[in-house]
Design a protein around this motif. Structure first.
Motif, PDB file in Angstrom:
ATOM      1  N   GLY A  34       0.825  -1.199   0.000  1.00 20.33           N
ATOM      2  CA  GLY A  34       0.000   0.000   0.000  1.00 20.33           C
ATOM      3  C   GLY A  34       0.863   1.255   0.000  1.00 20.33           C
ATOM      4  N   ARG A  38       7.019   1.957   2.027  1.00 13.68           N
ATOM      5  CA  ARG A  38       7.338   0.533   2.175  1.00 13.68           C
ATOM      6  C   ARG A  38       7.956   0.001   0.880  1.00 13.68           C
ATOM      7  NH1 ARG A  38       2.257  -2.395   3.598  1.00 13.68           N
ATOM      8  NH2 ARG A  38       2.530  -1.146   5.469  1.00 13.68           N
ATOM      9  N   GLY A  90      -1.460   2.487  -2.739  1.00 14.31           N
ATOM     10  CA  GLY A  90      -2.365   3.227  -1.852  1.00 14.31           C
ATOM     11  C   GLY A  90      -3.281   2.259  -1.137  1.00 14.31           C
ATOM     12  N   MET A  91      -4.523   2.653  -0.933  1.00 14.03           N
ATOM     13  CA  MET A  91      -5.408   1.848  -0.083  1.00 14.03           C
ATOM     14  C   MET A  91      -6.761   1.541  -0.734  1.00 14.03           C
ATOM     15  SD  MET A  91      -4.817   3.749   3.550  1.00 14.03           S
ATOM     16  CE  MET A  91      -4.688   5.393   2.893  1.00 14.03           C
ATOM     17  N   ARG A 115       0.757  -9.714  -2.402  1.00 12.49           N
ATOM     18  CA  ARG A 115       0.607  -8.482  -1.614  1.00 12.49           C
ATOM     19  C   ARG A 115       1.289  -8.646  -0.255  1.00 12.49           C
ATOM     20  NH1 ARG A 115      -1.995  -4.186   0.865  1.00 12.49           N
ATOM     21  NH2 ARG A 115      -3.041  -4.739   2.791  1.00 12.49           N
ATOM     22  N   GLY A 117       1.027  -6.536   3.002  1.00  9.48           N
ATOM     23  CA  GLY A 117       0.315  -5.402   3.579  1.00  9.48           C
ATOM     24  C   GLY A 117       0.450  -5.351   5.083  1.00  9.48           C
ATOM     25  N   SER A 118      -0.281  -4.431   5.675  1.00  9.79           N
ATOM     26  CA  SER A 118      -0.436  -4.415   7.122  1.00  9.79           C
ATOM     27  C   SER A 118      -1.906  -4.729   7.407  1.00  9.79           C
ATOM     28  CB  SER A 118      -0.032  -3.064   7.704  1.00  9.79           C
ATOM     29  OG  SER A 118      -0.887  -2.052   7.234  1.00  9.79           O
ATOM     30  N   PHE A 198     -11.930   1.477   6.435  1.00 10.38           N
ATOM     31  CA  PHE A 198     -11.047   1.260   7.593  1.00 10.38           C
ATOM     32  C   PHE A 198     -11.878   1.281   8.868  1.00 10.38           C
ATOM     33  CE2 PHE A 198      -8.127   3.001  10.874  1.00 10.38           C
ATOM     34  CZ  PHE A 198      -7.091   2.093  10.785  1.00 10.38           C
ATOM     35  N   GLU A 231      -8.205  -6.244   6.609  1.00 14.31           N
ATOM     36  CA  GLU A 231      -7.489  -5.195   5.881  1.00 14.31           C
ATOM     37  C   GLU A 231      -8.369  -4.761   4.705  1.00 14.31           C
ATOM     38  OE1 GLU A 231      -7.593  -7.275   3.097  1.00 14.31           O
ATOM     39  OE2 GLU A 231      -5.552  -6.778   2.493  1.00 14.31           O
ATOM     40  N   MET A 232      -7.791  -4.170   3.650  1.00 14.31           N
ATOM     41  CA  MET A 232      -8.660  -3.490   2.690  1.00 14.31           C
ATOM     42  C   MET A 232      -8.401  -3.789   1.211  1.00 14.31           C
ATOM     43  SD  MET A 232      -8.851   0.197   4.611  1.00 14.31           S
ATOM     44  CE  MET A 232      -9.908   0.893   3.338  1.00 14.31           C
ATOM     45  N   GLU A 233      -7.609  -4.815   0.892  1.00 11.09           N
ATOM     46  CA  GLU A 233      -7.289  -5.045  -0.531  1.00 11.09           C
ATOM     47  C   GLU A 233      -7.285  -6.499  -0.994  1.00 11.09           C
ATOM     48  OE1 GLU A 233      -5.201  -3.343   1.542  1.00 11.09           O
ATOM     49  OE2 GLU A 233      -5.592  -1.276   0.923  1.00 11.09           O
TER      50      GLU A 233
HETATM   51  C1  R1P Z   1      -5.167   1.175   6.363  1.00 10.87           C
HETATM   52  O1  R1P Z   1      -4.404   1.854   7.297  1.00 10.87           O
HETATM   53  C2  R1P Z   1      -4.335   0.547   5.266  1.00 10.87           C
HETATM   54  O2  R1P Z   1      -3.354  -0.354   5.825  1.00 10.87           O
HETATM   55  C3  R1P Z   1      -3.563  -1.688   5.344  1.00 10.87           C
HETATM   56  C4  R1P Z   1      -5.019  -1.677   4.902  1.00 10.87           C
HETATM   57  O3  R1P Z   1      -5.319  -2.728   4.040  1.00 10.87           O
HETATM   58  C5  R1P Z   1      -5.193  -0.289   4.325  1.00 10.87           C
HETATM   59  O4  R1P Z   1      -4.735  -0.180   3.020  1.00 10.87           O
HETATM   60  O5  R1P Z   1      -2.729  -2.116   4.314  1.00 10.87           O
HETATM   61  P1  R1P Z   1      -1.429  -1.373   3.712  1.00 10.87           P
HETATM   62  O6  R1P Z   1      -0.466  -1.281   4.847  1.00 10.87           O
HETATM   63  O7  R1P Z   1      -0.892  -2.214   2.615  1.00 10.87           O
HETATM   64  O8  R1P Z   1      -1.870  -0.022   3.191  1.00 10.87           O
END
Ligand code: R1P
Length: 308
Positions: A34, A38, A90-91, A115, A117-118, A198, A231-233
């Motif tokens: 994202g 990173r 991005g997100m 991916r 991610g966090s 989020f 998370e979001m993706e």
């Molecule tokens: C939210 O803070 C973001 O962090 C997590 C979520 O999926 C969202 O995109 O992933 P990234 O660290 O990859 O952005």
């Protein structure tokens, strides 16, 4: 910028409308993150980087890079001699959709996408641990529920989709390589939930809005007992890999003649736990600095180990 083809816009150079890349700039093996910072940190693990003379937060001079006007950053080089790209997107699910479709449009042949991610943890995975989800479902705010109409009285405020699977070989390879870098007891397997926000669809309480999400965690675990991360993706990545069309004849066959994969994209994911949603702990900056490069190397090791 002048574009042609309203159906799939590209500029005169063949650059896609949002990610901004053109044929030849992206490898078939892609690590996606994202945060652009990173991506730059992880780029330090690629071949030929002069670590002593490349300040942190600077893209190494020996690598190709392109920052698009819509916030995507692409970095391409090699890892252990194999071409790889890193793309920061991005997100959110829309950004993942832009990324997967536009990258697919400018790369020939099969693709591997992982991916890194966090995430928030709903399991016992602690901050700084790594989760490698074998599947993901989508948590979507049911907008109609909030319209205030009486005919929605029986509707639920959040829609939970079916689970879409990661590529099993990528998942297995990621678990192995993450365990080698971080230790078995810091690597977790389970199912991910991708949320379309989020806040509300991740069960965060916000008194400024009506979100009807107090029972969401219970509903997630009832939907899928192995729910591990939020998370979001990732759902969109797994979904698009499953719906990617067949590779051209010949590319989907392994040497013994058995069909390997009907899809032209194979995908996996892993996440660093930044937020422990059961204990309310949040990761420290020091832990991010420690875990991020190791996790990145485990993803690169996996990307080059799995056959296209
Ligand atoms: C939210 O803070 C973001 O962090 C997590 C979520 O999926 C969202 O995109 O992933 P990234 O660290 O990859 O952005």
């Amino acid at each position: 910028m002048s574009m042609t083809n309203a159906n799939f816009p590209m500029d005169a150079e063949g650059r896609t409308y949002h990610v901004g890349i053109k044929r030849g700039e992206l490898a078939n093996r892609v690590l996606t993150v994202g945060d652009p910072a990173r991506a730059i940190t992880l780029a330090r693990s690629l071949d030929g980087v002069d670590l002593e003379n490349t300040p942190a937060k600077t893209i190494p001079a020996n690598l190709f890079s392109y920052a698009s006007h819509r916030g995507f950053l692409t970095i391409t080089g090699t890892y252990k001699g194999v071409p790889v790209s890193i793309v920061a997107i991005g997100m959110g699910i829309s950004m993942m959709d832009f990324f997967v479709r536009e990258c697919r449009a400018v790369v020939d042949g099969p693709m591997l996408i992982i991916r890194l991610g966090s995430c928030g943890s709903l399991s016992d995975a602690a901050v700084g641990d790594i989760c490698v989800p074998s599947g993901s479902y989508l948590v979507q705010r049911n907008y109609d529920f909030f319209a205030g109409d009486s005919d929605n009285a029986s509707a639920k405020p959040y829609h939970l989709s079916k689970i879409f699977q990661a590529d099993p070989e990528i998942t297995k390879t990621l678990v192995k390589n993450m365990s080698a870098k971080l230790g078995d007891n810091h690597v977790w397997s389970g199912v991910n939930a991708t949320a379309d926000s989020f806040y509300s669809s991740q069960g965060r309480q916000d008194l400024n809005f009506v979100d009807a999400n107090q029972d969401l965690f219970t509903e997630l675990v009832e939907h899928e007992p192995n729910t591990m991360t939020l998370e979001m993706e990732t759902f969109t990545l797994y979904h698009l890999a499953k719906t990617s069309t067949t590779a051209p004849l010949g590319q989907s066959q392994v040497s013994n003649g058995e069909s390997k994969s009907k899809n032209s994209i194979r995908a996996g994911a892993c996440m660093m736990v930044f937020a422990q949603r059961k204990t309310n702990a949040f990761i420290t900056k020091e832990d991010v600095v420690r875990v991020e490069p190791l996790a990145g190397q485990a993803v690169f090791d996996s990307l080059v180990e799995v056959q296209l």
